[in-house]
Write a protein that holds these residues in place. Structure first.
Motif, PDB file in Angstrom:
ATOM      1  N   ILE A 260       0.834  -1.200   0.000  1.00 46.52           N
ATOM      2  CA  ILE A 260       0.000   0.000   0.000  1.00 46.52           C
ATOM      3  C   ILE A 260       0.869   1.250   0.000  1.00 46.52           C
ATOM      4  O   ILE A 260       0.546   2.245  -0.636  1.00 46.52           O
ATOM      5  CB  ILE A 260      -0.946  -0.013   1.213  1.00 46.52           C
ATOM      6  N   GLY A 261       1.997   1.194   0.707  1.00 49.33           N
ATOM      7  CA  GLY A 261       2.899   2.340   0.719  1.00 49.33           C
ATOM      8  C   GLY A 261       3.390   2.705  -0.670  1.00 49.33           C
ATOM      9  O   GLY A 261       3.615   3.880  -0.980  1.00 49.33           O
ATOM     10  N   ALA A 262       3.561   1.686  -1.542  1.00 54.58           N
ATOM     11  CA  ALA A 262       3.998   1.946  -2.913  1.00 54.58           C
ATOM     12  C   ALA A 262       2.826   2.322  -3.814  1.00 54.58           C
ATOM     13  O   ALA A 262       2.949   3.207  -4.661  1.00 54.58           O
ATOM     14  CB  ALA A 262       4.716   0.718  -3.472  1.00 54.58           C
ATOM     15  N   ALA A 263       1.688   1.635  -3.654  1.00 52.74           N
ATOM     16  CA  ALA A 263       0.543   1.893  -4.522  1.00 52.74           C
ATOM     17  C   ALA A 263      -0.199   3.168  -4.145  1.00 52.74           C
ATOM     18  O   ALA A 263      -0.796   3.819  -4.998  1.00 52.74           O
ATOM     19  CB  ALA A 263      -0.422   0.710  -4.470  1.00 52.74           C
ATOM     20  N   ALA A 270      -0.894   9.068   7.447  1.00 53.25           N
ATOM     21  CA  ALA A 270      -2.104   8.744   6.697  1.00 53.25           C
ATOM     22  C   ALA A 270      -2.355   7.236   6.706  1.00 53.25           C
ATOM     23  O   ALA A 270      -3.497   6.794   6.867  1.00 53.25           O
ATOM     24  CB  ALA A 270      -1.987   9.258   5.266  1.00 53.25           C
ATOM     25  N   LEU A 271      -1.305   6.441   6.536  1.00 49.62           N
ATOM     26  CA  LEU A 271      -1.480   4.989   6.539  1.00 49.62           C
ATOM     27  C   LEU A 271      -2.028   4.502   7.877  1.00 49.62           C
ATOM     28  O   LEU A 271      -2.795   3.531   7.927  1.00 49.62           O
ATOM     29  CB  LEU A 271      -0.152   4.295   6.237  1.00 49.62           C
ATOM     30  N   SER A 272      -1.645   5.170   8.971  1.00 50.46           N
ATOM     31  CA  SER A 272      -2.118   4.745  10.288  1.00 50.46           C
ATOM     32  C   SER A 272      -3.614   4.992  10.470  1.00 50.46           C
ATOM     33  O   SER A 272      -4.226   4.441  11.388  1.00 50.46           O
ATOM     34  CB  SER A 272      -1.334   5.460  11.397  1.00 50.46           C
ATOM     35  N   LEU A 340      -6.622  -1.106   9.655  1.00 52.81           N
ATOM     36  CA  LEU A 340      -5.914  -1.927   8.682  1.00 52.81           C
ATOM     37  C   LEU A 340      -4.643  -2.535   9.258  1.00 52.81           C
ATOM     38  O   LEU A 340      -4.276  -3.662   8.923  1.00 52.81           O
ATOM     39  CB  LEU A 340      -5.573  -1.076   7.455  1.00 52.81           C
ATOM     40  N   PHE A 341      -3.977  -1.802  10.140  1.00 50.33           N
ATOM     41  CA  PHE A 341      -2.707  -2.274  10.691  1.00 50.33           C
ATOM     42  C   PHE A 341      -2.811  -2.389  12.212  1.00 50.33           C
ATOM     43  O   PHE A 341      -2.368  -1.498  12.949  1.00 50.33           O
ATOM     44  CB  PHE A 341      -1.577  -1.323  10.291  1.00 50.33           C
ATOM     45  N   ALA A 350      -4.572   0.223  16.761  1.00 48.98           N
ATOM     46  CA  ALA A 350      -3.726   0.221  15.569  1.00 48.98           C
ATOM     47  C   ALA A 350      -2.288   0.525  15.971  1.00 48.98           C
ATOM     48  O   ALA A 350      -2.035   1.163  17.000  1.00 48.98           O
ATOM     49  CB  ALA A 350      -4.216   1.261  14.568  1.00 48.98           C
ATOM     50  N   ILE A 351      -1.336   0.076  15.156  1.00 44.35           N
ATOM     51  CA  ILE A 351       0.044   0.473  15.402  1.00 44.35           C
ATOM     52  C   ILE A 351       0.205   1.941  15.030  1.00 44.35           C
ATOM     53  O   ILE A 351      -0.533   2.478  14.210  1.00 44.35           O
ATOM     54  CB  ILE A 351       1.047  -0.406  14.624  1.00 44.35           C
ATOM     55  N   SER A 352       1.170   2.594  15.627  1.00 40.83           N
ATOM     56  CA  SER A 352       1.365   4.027  15.425  1.00 40.83           C
ATOM     57  C   SER A 352       2.048   4.303  14.100  1.00 40.83           C
ATOM     58  O   SER A 352       2.627   3.412  13.468  1.00 40.83           O
ATOM     59  CB  SER A 352       2.219   4.600  16.558  1.00 40.83           C
ATOM     60  N   GLU A 353       2.014   5.555  13.690  1.00 46.46           N
ATOM     61  CA  GLU A 353       2.713   5.933  12.472  1.00 46.46           C
ATOM     62  C   GLU A 353       4.209   5.695  12.605  1.00 46.46           C
ATOM     63  O   GLU A 353       4.868   5.302  11.624  1.00 46.46           O
ATOM     64  CB  GLU A 353       2.432   7.393  12.120  1.00 46.46           C
ATOM     65  N   ALA A 354       4.755   5.883  13.803  1.00 47.76           N
ATOM     66  CA  ALA A 354       6.185   5.628  14.009  1.00 47.76           C
ATOM     67  C   ALA A 354       6.502   4.152  13.809  1.00 47.76           C
ATOM     68  O   ALA A 354       7.523   3.798  13.209  1.00 47.76           O
ATOM     69  CB  ALA A 354       6.602   6.082  15.405  1.00 47.76           C
TER      70      ALA A 354
END
Length: 439
Positions: A260-263, A270-272, A340-341, A350-354
């Motif tokens: 997802i980071g690539a697509a 934002a991913l978090s 999602l994560f 969820a896991i953090s952005e870090a």
């Protein structure tokens, strides 16, 4: 089953294994009884039973064993503090006379009000300013200098940061420190700024433009396609495990971080925010709908209050299929949530952005020999997009949603959706196989 099998096998006699898979309720009941009888040893016994059950019935029919074991092993954790709460808590590290000023300014910024006559600050920026001021105060006390900055003392501090033996920083980082100290002290004493301070800050800012960024290296320019395929390599490995447990779910989750980071080349923040049926919706025909609030994006706080965030639909059948499989078979092994994560250690969170950034760095370091955190992954996407998409650097700028092209010249934000669609098509069309992991 052998006669030496113990513990939970009293719930699962050998003949039970030829009949049907025990339900989650039956497993939970017996595990609770066994823990009362033998304590933590019951968890090890259950893990053995899970392995034997997967061998007999298969990985998919026994996936619920993992949920039962995880529920017994991992306790609920208190909700993490928000960034605004962390910023307020950080003010306790400041000199006592400054704390109320920062507390009031943080409260004002959360409602979109100005700070020291400027745009509202973000929670991240408050934390950065507070950290810079704490370090500055410590330096002043150690060198018997007045805390109120002057051109001379700022110059001395910047040089000390760049030239120190342990953990020196770049000129760019030193310039950032000076700017944050200046911003923080402007809040404390609006009448303080001096021409000397402004001259020194401008001088270090100009130096930083020519000094580069030592944390970014040419070795980190791995193609976005390679990172995308690496993510699917982890996803494939998760599906190939003989037992569908939480570790298989973790590998699938980590693979999705890279894919997802690539697509969808967004920042870790934002991913978090991504969550099924909320910020990420799986549509028909391989389409994926992303709806991110303004708080998840990098922009000025005053703009966040007026922004609708990001709303994008793009088509990527391979990623869509992986997300469908994850949502149905692997995501439920963590908990009943929809982020999602999810965290391995804190059910329901969820896991953090870090942590997303650390995981991306760890996975790419193992595979490519260089650490590529999520933000650096965006640079790799920009390189690929600039070289291969029809719009070149302009398409890359739109894809990454840069505001100006000094990062890549000005562009029209409306191009972002089509650029995301085009890039997703490009990396899928260029796919020639998975990346071999050297672990």
């Amino acid at each position: 089953m052998t006669q030496n099998d113990t513990g939970l096998l009293t719930l699962l006699p050998e003949e039970a294994f030829s009949a049907r898979v025990p339900t989650a309720d039956a497993l939970q009941t017996r595990l609770a009884e066994r823990l009362a009888e033998v304590g933590a040893r019951g968890l090890a016994e259950f893990a053995y039973v899970q392995k034997r059950a997967a061998e007999i019935w298969g990985a998919a029919p026994t996936a619920h064993f993992a949920r039962v074991l995880r529920a017994a092993r991992v306790s609920s954790k208190p909700a993490s503090k928000s960034k605004w709460q962390k910023a307020k808590a950080a003010t306790s590290r400041l000199p006592a006379s400054w704390r109320d000023i920062f507390q009031q300014s943080i409260t004002a910024s959360t409602t979109g009000k100005t700070v020291a006559g400027h745009d509202p600050w973000s929670a991240d920026y408050f934390l950065a300013v507070i950290n810079a001021l704490v370090a500055w105060v410590g330096f002043c006390e150690a060198h018997d200098m007045p805390i109120a900055p002057t051109g001379a003392t700022l110059e001395k501090y910047a040089r000390a940061c760049v030239e120190r033996r342990d953990d020196p920083v770049s000129e760019r980082t030193a310039s950032d420190y000076l700017q944050r100290i200046h911003a923080g002290y402007t809040l404390i004493d609006p009448g303080y700024p001096s021409r000397g301070c402004e001259y020194v800050m401008r001088d270090w800012r100009e130096r930083s433009r020519f000094g580069g960024t030592p944390t970014k290296t040419g070795a980190q320019l791995v193609t976005a396609k390679a990172i995308y395929d690496l993510g699917f390599s982890w996803i494939g490995d998760a599906g190939g495990r003989p037992m569908r447990g939480v570790h298989a779910a973790r590998d699938f989750r980590n693979g999705l971080i890279l894919a997802i980071g690539a697509a969808l080349p967004e920042r870790a923040r934002a991913l978090s925010y991504l969550a099924f049926d909320q910020s990420l919706v799986l549509l028909e025909d391989g389409h994926i709908h992303i709806r991110l609030p303004a708080s998840a994006l990098k922009m000025l706080e005053r703009l966040k209050l007026r922004s609708d965030g990001r709303d994008t639909v793009f088509r990527n059948p391979r990623l869509h299929a992986a997300l469908c499989e994850y949502q149905a078979m692997y995501r439920p092994l963590f908990d009943d949530g929809n982020c999602l994560f999810p965290s391995m250690k804190a059910p329901g969170m969820a896991i953090s952005e870090a942590q997303i950034g650390r995981l991306a760095g760890n996975l790419t370091l193992a595979a490519f020999g260089t650490r590529i955190p999520v933000h650096r992954l965006r640079d790799n996407v920009a390189t690929d997009a600039s070289e291969h998409l029809e719009g070149g650097v302009y398409a890359a700028s739109a894809l990454l949603r840069h505001r100006d092209i000094a990062t890549t010249r000005k562009y029209d934000h409306s191009e972002g959706v089509s650029a995301a669609e085009e890039f997703g098509t490009y990396i899928e069309d260029q796919r020639a196989g998975s990346v071999d992991l050297d672990l």
